[in-house]
Structure formats: C-alpha cells, structure tokens
Design an enzyme around this catalytic site. Structure first.
Site, PDB file in Angstrom:
ATOM      1  N   LYS A   8       3.109  17.483   3.933  1.00 26.90           N
ATOM      2  CA  LYS A   8       4.283  17.179   3.360  1.00 26.90           C
ATOM      3  C   LYS A   8       3.535  17.451   2.072  1.00 26.90           C
ATOM      4  CE  LYS A   8       2.536  13.260   1.568  1.00 26.90           C
ATOM      5  NZ  LYS A   8       2.282  12.781   0.002  1.00 26.90           N
ATOM      6  N   GLY A  94      -3.195  13.889  -0.151  1.00 28.95           N
ATOM      7  CA  GLY A  94      -1.800  13.718  -0.801  1.00 28.95           C
ATOM      8  C   GLY A  94      -1.347  14.273   0.108  1.00 28.95           C
ATOM      9  N   LEU A  95      -1.138  14.862   1.367  1.00 29.68           N
ATOM     10  CA  LEU A  95      -0.334  15.919   1.568  1.00 29.68           C
ATOM     11  C   LEU A  95       0.335  14.833   3.582  1.00 29.68           C
ATOM     12  CD1 LEU A  95      -2.581  19.278   2.062  1.00 29.68           C
ATOM     13  CD2 LEU A  95      -0.740  18.353   1.322  1.00 29.68           C
ATOM     14  N   GLY A  96      -0.134  13.959   3.042  1.00 27.72           N
ATOM     15  CA  GLY A  96       0.224  12.894   4.235  1.00 27.72           C
ATOM     16  C   GLY A  96      -0.016  13.143   6.096  1.00 27.72           C
ATOM     17  N   SER A  99      -0.181   9.995   8.316  1.00 26.65           N
ATOM     18  CA  SER A  99       1.568   9.823   7.881  1.00 26.65           C
ATOM     19  C   SER A  99       2.352  11.050   9.028  1.00 26.65           C
ATOM     20  CB  SER A  99       2.137   9.869   6.672  1.00 26.65           C
ATOM     21  OG  SER A  99       1.065   9.043   6.166  1.00 26.65           O
ATOM     22  N   ASP A 132       4.820   7.352   3.904  1.00 27.51           N
ATOM     23  CA  ASP A 132       5.210   8.269   4.200  1.00 27.51           C
ATOM     24  C   ASP A 132       5.762   8.328   5.221  1.00 27.51           C
ATOM     25  OD1 ASP A 132       4.706   9.313   1.420  1.00 27.51           O
ATOM     26  OD2 ASP A 132       2.534   9.585   2.419  1.00 27.51           O
TER      27      ASP A 132
HETATM   28  O1  C5P Z   1       2.038   2.067   2.841  1.00 27.54           O
HETATM   29  P1  C5P Z   1       0.728   3.019   2.924  1.00 27.54           P
HETATM   30  O2  C5P Z   1      -0.283   1.973   3.622  1.00 27.54           O
HETATM   31  O3  C5P Z   1       0.779   4.637   2.807  1.00 27.54           O
HETATM   32  O4  C5P Z   1       0.121   2.637   1.177  1.00 27.54           O
HETATM   33  C1  C5P Z   1      -1.408   2.783   0.476  1.00 27.54           C
HETATM   34  C2  C5P Z   1      -1.218   1.982  -0.651  1.00 27.54           C
HETATM   35  O5  C5P Z   1      -0.803   2.693  -1.972  1.00 27.54           O
HETATM   36  C3  C5P Z   1      -0.937   0.842  -0.823  1.00 27.54           C
HETATM   37  O6  C5P Z   1      -1.577   0.028  -0.454  1.00 27.54           O
HETATM   38  C4  C5P Z   1      -0.605   0.282  -2.073  1.00 27.54           C
HETATM   39  O7  C5P Z   1      -1.826   0.105  -3.389  1.00 27.54           O
HETATM   40  C5  C5P Z   1      -0.095   2.112  -2.683  1.00 27.54           C
HETATM   41  N1  C5P Z   1       0.981   2.402  -2.735  1.00 27.54           N
HETATM   42  C6  C5P Z   1       2.386   1.706  -3.814  1.00 27.54           C
HETATM   43  N2  C5P Z   1       3.579   1.438  -3.342  1.00 27.54           N
HETATM   44  C7  C5P Z   1       4.218   2.510  -2.625  1.00 27.54           C
HETATM   45  C8  C5P Z   1       3.425   3.613  -1.540  1.00 27.54           C
HETATM   46  C9  C5P Z   1       1.556   2.376  -1.695  1.00 27.54           C
HETATM   47  O8  C5P Z   1       1.945   0.827  -3.899  1.00 27.54           O
HETATM   48  N3  C5P Z   1       5.209   2.908  -2.708  1.00 27.54           N
END
Ligand code: C5P
Length: 235
Positions: A8, A94-96, A99, A132
């Site tokens: 993405k 940053g491309l997910g 996820s 994501d």
């Molecule tokens: O949810 P995910 O594991 O992808 O998030 C990775 C890191 O990105 C989290 O530990 C947090 O530091 C940050 N994050 C955030 N707010 C979000 C998504 C991610 O602060 N909505």
C-alpha cells in the site's frame, strides 16, 4: 492455493493526536499498488503452522505466523498449514509489507480452512496484529482512522492517475516506532504526510529521495506511511 498480498501507499496521513494507549490517532487514505508478495498455503499436520520465505524474522515476530495462530485461537481450528511467502515488498519501507502478508493469511486461511469468518471479524483480528492490517484485509482504497482499526471504503477521494505513479524506496530501513516517537505537533500540515518531517530528520536518505523525484519532474512528491518509500506523479 496462492493469494497476492499487495503493498500500500498512504495518499494522505494526518496525525491527529496521541492516545492513552501510547499509539497515535490517525486519518489516512490508503491505496493498494501493483507490487505484491505471493502467499501460498499447503496442508500440514494438525496444529502445525510453518512459514517459509521471511528469512531472519523469528516466528513470533512474523506477522504472517501470528495471523495464522490468531485464527486458530479465535476459532478453535486445529488444522495445520505450511505458508510460503515469495517476498518482493521491502521491509521498513512504509509499504505495509508485513501487514499485507498478515492480511493475506487472514483472508486466505479463512478460505483454505473453511472458517466462514466475516470480513468485519477478520479486520478486528487484523487490528490485534498491526495498525495497517485492517485496511489491507478490507482491500481497495480506504480511509483508515483511529489507530488504524476504523476502515471505510473511500468513496469521495479523487481516483489518482495510477499510470503516472512513480515509487522509489531508498536503501534505508525506517523504524515506524522511531518515526512516531520523533513526531512533534509542529510537524502537522506541512505536507500530505504528517510523519514526513520526523522521518526526514531521522533518515536524511528520505529527504534526498524526495528531492530526487522532484528533480526528475514528478509532482506531489511525498513519503508513504513512516517511510522510507517516496512517491510522486509523472507530469
Ligand atoms: O501497529 P504497529 O505494530 O504497526 O505499530 C508500530 C509502531 O508504530 C507502534 O509501536 C507505535 O510506536 C507506532 N504507531 C503509533 N500510532 C499508530 C500506529 C503505529 O504510534 N496509529
């Protein structure tokens, strides 16, 4: 059975505030791009979950592995699976990528194991794996809100001229947690991605990549997610 796990890009990304759980409140338009991993499912002995193709990532950190275990725990399904991932989406980009693999495992195994879970249930499970994942389970162009768990089909955002899209991932791994950690209120509103100033402070390679696309004549050049990928549109 093989399914495509599409990368993405974030066409917009607003950081609205911090949440009591330490995450950030977001509003982001997310769209799939043609780049994808291939995720293949094959039978395995009962209870077994094996994932191949993500070298160097330990099982408990592998989002595809966690997605399969989560489905077993949520449904009581004792079937096994061997998951092979042909990886093309770079990590820390940053491309997910991780996820997308997790989303493909949720939707793919739901069919492979005949679990009959609804899309809403799969998105709720996806939210337990990563911010994501619900958007990528939903598929298509979506508006992502909350921490990422609120996903709606994006009806009123203008359809981009996809044939003009230029995507470039500089050779640097961008840590999502570090970028969010460096975010400041003053970063808001400078461009279409509120995380871009923090990512450029931490990783000068991203600033250089943005300048490179601009020098090549691309328009509306910006970063995707927490970087390091940048994209723009050929004139
Ligand atoms: O949810 P995910 O594991 O992808 O998030 C990775 C890191 O990105 C989290 O530990 C947090 O530091 C940050 N994050 C955030 N707010 C979000 C998504 C991610 O602060 N909505």
């Amino acid at each position: 059975m093989t399914v495509e796990a599409h990368a993405k890009i974030n066409l917009t990304l607003e950081v609205l505030g911090t949440r009591p759980d330490g995450y950030h409140e977001l509003r982001s338009v997310v769209a799939p791009i043609p780049l994808h991993d291939d995720v293949t499912f094959a039978d395995a002995e009962d209870g077994v979950v094996a994932v191949e193709g993500c070298d160097g990532v330990p099982a408990e950190k592998n989002l595809a592995y966690r997605a399969a275990r989560l489905l077993q725990d949520a449904t009581g399904c004792r079937k096994g699976v061997r998951i092979a991932i042909a990886k093309r989406i770079p990590m820390g980009a940053g491309l997910g990528g991780g996820s997308a693999d997790a989303a493909a495992v949720l939707t793919g195994l739901n069919r492979f194991w005949n679990l009959g879970l609804s899309a809403d249930r799969l998105m709720a499970l996806g939210a337990e794996i990563g911010s994501d994942v619900p958007a990528l389970v939903h598929g298509g162009m979506v508006l992502m809100e909350g921490r990422g768990e609120k996903v709606t089909a994006c009806a009123d955002y203008p359809t981009p001229a996809w044939e003009k899209l230029v995507v470039y991932t500089p050779p640097v791994f961008s840590s999502t947690a570090r970028v969010y950690g460096d975010f400041r209120d003053a970063d808001r509103g400078a461009g279409k991605n509120d995380l871009q100033p923090a990512a450029c402070r931490l990783y000068p390679e991203i600033r250089d990549a943005l300048a490179k696309l601009e020098a090549e004549g691309c328009r509306d050049v910006m970063m995707s997610g927490s970087g390091s990928t940048v994209f723009g549109w050929r004139a």
